[in-house]
Design a protein around this motif. Sequence first.
Motif, PDB file in Angstrom:
ATOM      1  N   HIS A 391       0.835  -1.202   0.000  1.00 53.62           N
ATOM      2  CA  HIS A 391       0.000   0.000   0.000  1.00 53.62           C
ATOM      3  C   HIS A 391       0.869   1.251   0.000  1.00 53.62           C
ATOM      4  O   HIS A 391       0.610   2.210  -0.721  1.00 53.62           O
ATOM      5  N   ALA A 392       1.906   1.254   0.811  1.00 53.22           N
ATOM      6  CA  ALA A 392       2.805   2.408   0.899  1.00 53.22           C
ATOM      7  C   ALA A 392       4.195   1.919   1.269  1.00 53.22           C
ATOM      8  O   ALA A 392       4.344   1.071   2.165  1.00 53.22           O
ATOM      9  N   ILE A 393       5.197   2.439   0.600  1.00 54.33           N
ATOM     10  CA  ILE A 393       6.592   2.068   0.858  1.00 54.33           C
ATOM     11  C   ILE A 393       7.432   3.337   0.927  1.00 54.33           C
ATOM     12  O   ILE A 393       7.356   4.179   0.038  1.00 54.33           O
ATOM     13  N   ASP A 394       8.194   3.480   1.985  1.00 50.26           N
ATOM     14  CA  ASP A 394       9.126   4.605   2.108  1.00 50.26           C
ATOM     15  C   ASP A 394      10.320   4.118   2.919  1.00 50.26           C
ATOM     16  O   ASP A 394      10.241   4.003   4.141  1.00 50.26           O
ATOM     17  N   ASP A 395      11.399   3.781   2.228  1.00 51.47           N
ATOM     18  CA  ASP A 395      12.592   3.306   2.929  1.00 51.47           C
ATOM     19  C   ASP A 395      13.827   4.110   2.521  1.00 51.47           C
ATOM     20  O   ASP A 395      14.946   3.604   2.541  1.00 51.47           O
ATOM     21  N   ASP A 396      13.612   5.395   2.144  1.00 56.77           N
ATOM     22  CA  ASP A 396      14.734   6.193   1.638  1.00 56.77           C
ATOM     23  C   ASP A 396      15.564   6.845   2.741  1.00 56.77           C
ATOM     24  O   ASP A 396      16.578   7.486   2.474  1.00 56.77           O
ATOM     25  N   ILE A 411       8.669   3.276   6.345  1.00 53.48           N
ATOM     26  CA  ILE A 411       7.482   2.440   6.545  1.00 53.48           C
ATOM     27  C   ILE A 411       7.322   1.428   5.411  1.00 53.48           C
ATOM     28  O   ILE A 411       7.818   1.626   4.301  1.00 53.48           O
ATOM     29  N   PHE A 412       6.630   0.340   5.752  1.00 58.16           N
ATOM     30  CA  PHE A 412       6.117  -0.590   4.753  1.00 58.16           C
ATOM     31  C   PHE A 412       4.691  -0.918   5.175  1.00 58.16           C
ATOM     32  O   PHE A 412       4.471  -1.410   6.289  1.00 58.16           O
ATOM     33  N   GLN A 413       3.713  -0.612   4.324  1.00 55.90           N
ATOM     34  CA  GLN A 413       2.326  -0.958   4.603  1.00 55.90           C
ATOM     35  C   GLN A 413       1.796  -1.825   3.474  1.00 55.90           C
ATOM     36  O   GLN A 413       2.082  -1.575   2.298  1.00 55.90           O
ATOM     37  N   GLY A 414       1.024  -2.845   3.836  1.00 54.82           N
ATOM     38  CA  GLY A 414       0.489  -3.748   2.835  1.00 54.82           C
ATOM     39  C   GLY A 414      -0.986  -4.031   3.037  1.00 54.82           C
ATOM     40  O   GLY A 414      -1.434  -4.258   4.164  1.00 54.82           O
ATOM     41  N   TRP A 415      -1.747  -3.987   1.950  1.00 50.21           N
ATOM     42  CA  TRP A 415      -3.134  -4.424   1.988  1.00 50.21           C
ATOM     43  C   TRP A 415      -3.163  -5.948   2.032  1.00 50.21           C
ATOM     44  O   TRP A 415      -2.495  -6.616   1.259  1.00 50.21           O
ATOM     45  N   VAL A 416      -3.966  -6.477   2.951  1.00 54.92           N
ATOM     46  CA  VAL A 416      -4.195  -7.914   3.011  1.00 54.92           C
ATOM     47  C   VAL A 416      -5.476  -8.246   2.257  1.00 54.92           C
ATOM     48  O   VAL A 416      -5.538  -9.196   1.482  1.00 54.92           O
ATOM     49  N   THR A 417      -6.535  -7.468   2.510  1.00 52.14           N
ATOM     50  CA  THR A 417      -7.747  -7.478   1.690  1.00 52.14           C
ATOM     51  C   THR A 417      -8.124  -6.016   1.506  1.00 52.14           C
ATOM     52  O   THR A 417      -7.399  -5.120   1.921  1.00 52.14           O
ATOM     53  N   TYR A 418      -9.298  -5.780   0.930  1.00 50.80           N
ATOM     54  CA  TYR A 418      -9.717  -4.404   0.705  1.00 50.80           C
ATOM     55  C   TYR A 418     -10.051  -3.678   2.007  1.00 50.80           C
ATOM     56  O   TYR A 418     -10.340  -2.501   2.000  1.00 50.80           O
ATOM     57  N   GLN A 419     -10.045  -4.358   3.127  1.00 52.10           N
ATOM     58  CA  GLN A 419     -10.382  -3.694   4.382  1.00 52.10           C
ATOM     59  C   GLN A 419      -9.377  -3.981   5.498  1.00 52.10           C
ATOM     60  O   GLN A 419      -9.627  -3.624   6.647  1.00 52.10           O
ATOM     61  N   GLU A 420      -8.267  -4.613   5.192  1.00 51.59           N
ATOM     62  CA  GLU A 420      -7.268  -4.916   6.209  1.00 51.59           C
ATOM     63  C   GLU A 420      -5.881  -4.613   5.672  1.00 51.59           C
ATOM     64  O   GLU A 420      -5.551  -5.009   4.551  1.00 51.59           O
ATOM     65  N   ARG A 421      -5.077  -3.928   6.466  1.00 52.54           N
ATOM     66  CA  ARG A 421      -3.686  -3.702   6.096  1.00 52.54           C
ATOM     67  C   ARG A 421      -2.832  -3.676   7.354  1.00 52.54           C
ATOM     68  O   ARG A 421      -3.325  -3.376   8.448  1.00 52.54           O
ATOM     69  N   SER A 431      15.981  -1.314   2.738  1.00 50.08           N
ATOM     70  CA  SER A 431      15.783  -2.764   2.863  1.00 50.08           C
ATOM     71  C   SER A 431      14.713  -3.288   1.922  1.00 50.08           C
ATOM     72  O   SER A 431      14.824  -4.405   1.400  1.00 50.08           O
ATOM     73  N   VAL A 432      13.680  -2.522   1.664  1.00 48.71           N
ATOM     74  CA  VAL A 432      12.612  -3.009   0.784  1.00 48.71           C
ATOM     75  C   VAL A 432      13.129  -3.114  -0.647  1.00 48.71           C
ATOM     76  O   VAL A 432      12.950  -4.134  -1.320  1.00 48.71           O
ATOM     77  N   ARG A 433      13.784  -2.056  -1.120  1.00 47.65           N
ATOM     78  CA  ARG A 433      14.257  -2.094  -2.512  1.00 47.65           C
ATOM     79  C   ARG A 433      15.335  -3.148  -2.727  1.00 47.65           C
ATOM     80  O   ARG A 433      15.441  -3.728  -3.805  1.00 47.65           O
ATOM     81  N   GLU A 434      16.113  -3.431  -1.676  1.00 53.47           N
ATOM     82  CA  GLU A 434      17.120  -4.490  -1.807  1.00 53.47           C
ATOM     83  C   GLU A 434      16.455  -5.864  -1.878  1.00 53.47           C
ATOM     84  O   GLU A 434      16.860  -6.725  -2.660  1.00 53.47           O
ATOM     85  N   PRO A 441      10.386   0.551  -5.529  1.00 52.76           N
ATOM     86  CA  PRO A 441       9.352  -0.483  -5.413  1.00 52.76           C
ATOM     87  C   PRO A 441       7.980   0.067  -5.795  1.00 52.76           C
ATOM     88  O   PRO A 441       7.580   1.124  -5.312  1.00 52.76           O
ATOM     89  N   PRO A 442       7.244  -0.590  -6.684  1.00 51.79           N
ATOM     90  CA  PRO A 442       5.909  -0.105  -7.061  1.00 51.79           C
ATOM     91  C   PRO A 442       4.942  -0.227  -5.893  1.00 51.79           C
ATOM     92  O   PRO A 442       5.046  -1.161  -5.079  1.00 51.79           O
ATOM     93  N   PRO A 443       3.975   0.709  -5.772  1.00 51.52           N
ATOM     94  CA  PRO A 443       3.051   0.688  -4.631  1.00 51.52           C
ATOM     95  C   PRO A 443       2.238  -0.594  -4.523  1.00 51.52           C
ATOM     96  O   PRO A 443       1.880  -1.004  -3.428  1.00 51.52           O
ATOM     97  N   ALA A 444       1.929  -1.245  -5.639  1.00 46.75           N
ATOM     98  CA  ALA A 444       1.062  -2.427  -5.607  1.00 46.75           C
ATOM     99  C   ALA A 444       1.845  -3.724  -5.709  1.00 46.75           C
ATOM    100  O   ALA A 444       1.293  -4.756  -6.102  1.00 46.75           O
ATOM    101  N   ILE A 445       3.115  -3.735  -5.356  1.00 48.62           N
ATOM    102  CA  ILE A 445       3.919  -4.944  -5.469  1.00 48.62           C
ATOM    103  C   ILE A 445       3.317  -6.061  -4.617  1.00 48.62           C
ATOM    104  O   ILE A 445       2.999  -5.864  -3.445  1.00 48.62           O
ATOM    105  N   PRO A 446       3.075  -7.254  -5.175  1.00 44.36           N
ATOM    106  CA  PRO A 446       2.426  -8.333  -4.422  1.00 44.36           C
ATOM    107  C   PRO A 446       3.412  -9.065  -3.514  1.00 44.36           C
ATOM    108  O   PRO A 446       4.625  -9.047  -3.738  1.00 44.36           O
TER     109      PRO A 446
END
Length: 518
Positions: A391-396, A411-421, A431-434, A441-446
């Motif tokens: 949902h949101a990635i900021d590791d700069d 931060i790293f935030q992820g949607w689990v379903t349309y109502q849970e993250r 660390s995320v980009r590595e 990293p694209p916002p919707a990366i699965p």
Amino acid sequence: MRTTVGRALVAACVCGAAVGAGVAPAHAETVNRALGTRLGGAALTGVDLEKVLATSHTFTVRFAPKYPFMHAGAVLGAKGGDTFQIGVGEFRTFQSGGFGSWTPRGVLQVRLGDRLMLFRLADDPGTSHRWVHLAVSIARPTPGGDGDVRTYIDGKAVLPDRCVVVPANPGTPPSSCPGAATVVPGAQLDRVKGVLMLGRHGAAAQPVKVRPDTADDDAEARRELYLAAAPTDDQFYGLIDDVGVFRGALTPKTISARAAARRLTGLEPNLRIGYNFDVEAKSTGRRTEPRRRLGSVKVTSKRAGLLAVSRLRSPAWRNDGPIGRLRPPHSQRWILPFDRGQEWLVLWGNNTYNSSHNGYASFSWDFVLADEPNAKTCGQRLRAVAPGAAHAIDDDGVSDRADLHQDATNIFQGWVTYQERFGFLHIQTNSVRELFSTATPPPAIPFQRGQVVARAGNRNLPPGTNCHLHMSSFANGESTTPAEFSNYEVKNRGNGVWEFYSYGVPSTGQIVRNPPAS
């Protein structure tokens, strides 16, 4: 039509079904019940608030909050807006001067129009494990005139500890109420529209990001999708009972009697309509029986329903009690975000009054490696609690605080379903980009459940002095929401034996782990 709502709610109703007794003759009670609400759960009445507030009236309700130090939650609200809220207030409102000065006293609120009155409970609702009776009388002797608002907690009159004017622009700080804190201008009372809603207010739905693979081809899924689109920051979590709307501003003596009564019967003088959610025995059919002024409600989804409660209103707090069955409605199983067998200490659990995990951040946890130097926590792998998409990635490592480590605001935030993250805070810079081998990293990366998505970082300077994982759970709002984890183990401090939890919520001081691979 009645249905069973999973393991959490008993004899709840599907969307559109009626709950509770209609206007009926007198008869003996058989089961004492209360309305239980959790994330997305609410019930609609037929009470037109605009019509009611045009004259003097009194609202009464009895409720038991599951989380005493949480964000604001409307026990009584209005469908269609946020200008009428009676219930739990934002806990952080009264906290200042550092964690050491915070006190474990819950906060209640009354909002009418743009006037927000805040009250402190006299005791700690988290340890007293009790119900609260709240009454709000509004004396409005002339049409369109100002209202004199009096509030009673457990039958005793109380004055607001604070009264503020809520600004129309959310970015503007609130100001203190002009004049008497108990007087609400007539123009503000006239702003209240819609029908009375129990468990939250009904503000308009907001846009929400939906995962493309979300199944929403059935009616219940579409209802849940609508609930996910509505803000969740005002949700009340707990039990609601004995809702009464009375004609006129009741006297202090009458309100004290209502608070002391075991239950709302529907026979109280001046009662316009009441809701006690009880299952009644059949009437004898005698014409001499008085008619009870009890109404029925419609629940908005499977997130609200009826639960049996003690007739004597004994503590409902225990995990095996009715309030313990109001479990977070996860549609995906959540695991602890750690390597299998790795032991982590819960430095701070959720809904604690003496940490930062209260109010809007109530449903958060701080984890560190157990029995290891703090610096070793930095760099540890963090795994997704369930399958989803970012949902949101900021590791700069860019922060506007010079006194904090560069990892502090990552931060790293992820949607689990349309109502849970879920969200990880203070993750290690880059660390995320590595891990995903991409510069941006694209916002919707699965990701999959258990997949490594980030590494634990450091919050404070100098490096290695405050390494920890800050984890939170969210729905569609800025405030955190309840969450639980499944299939994990807790170390018994006495004998060192690991105890298995099929589901639960890690608490402060526990040592937890995902079971080692067999």
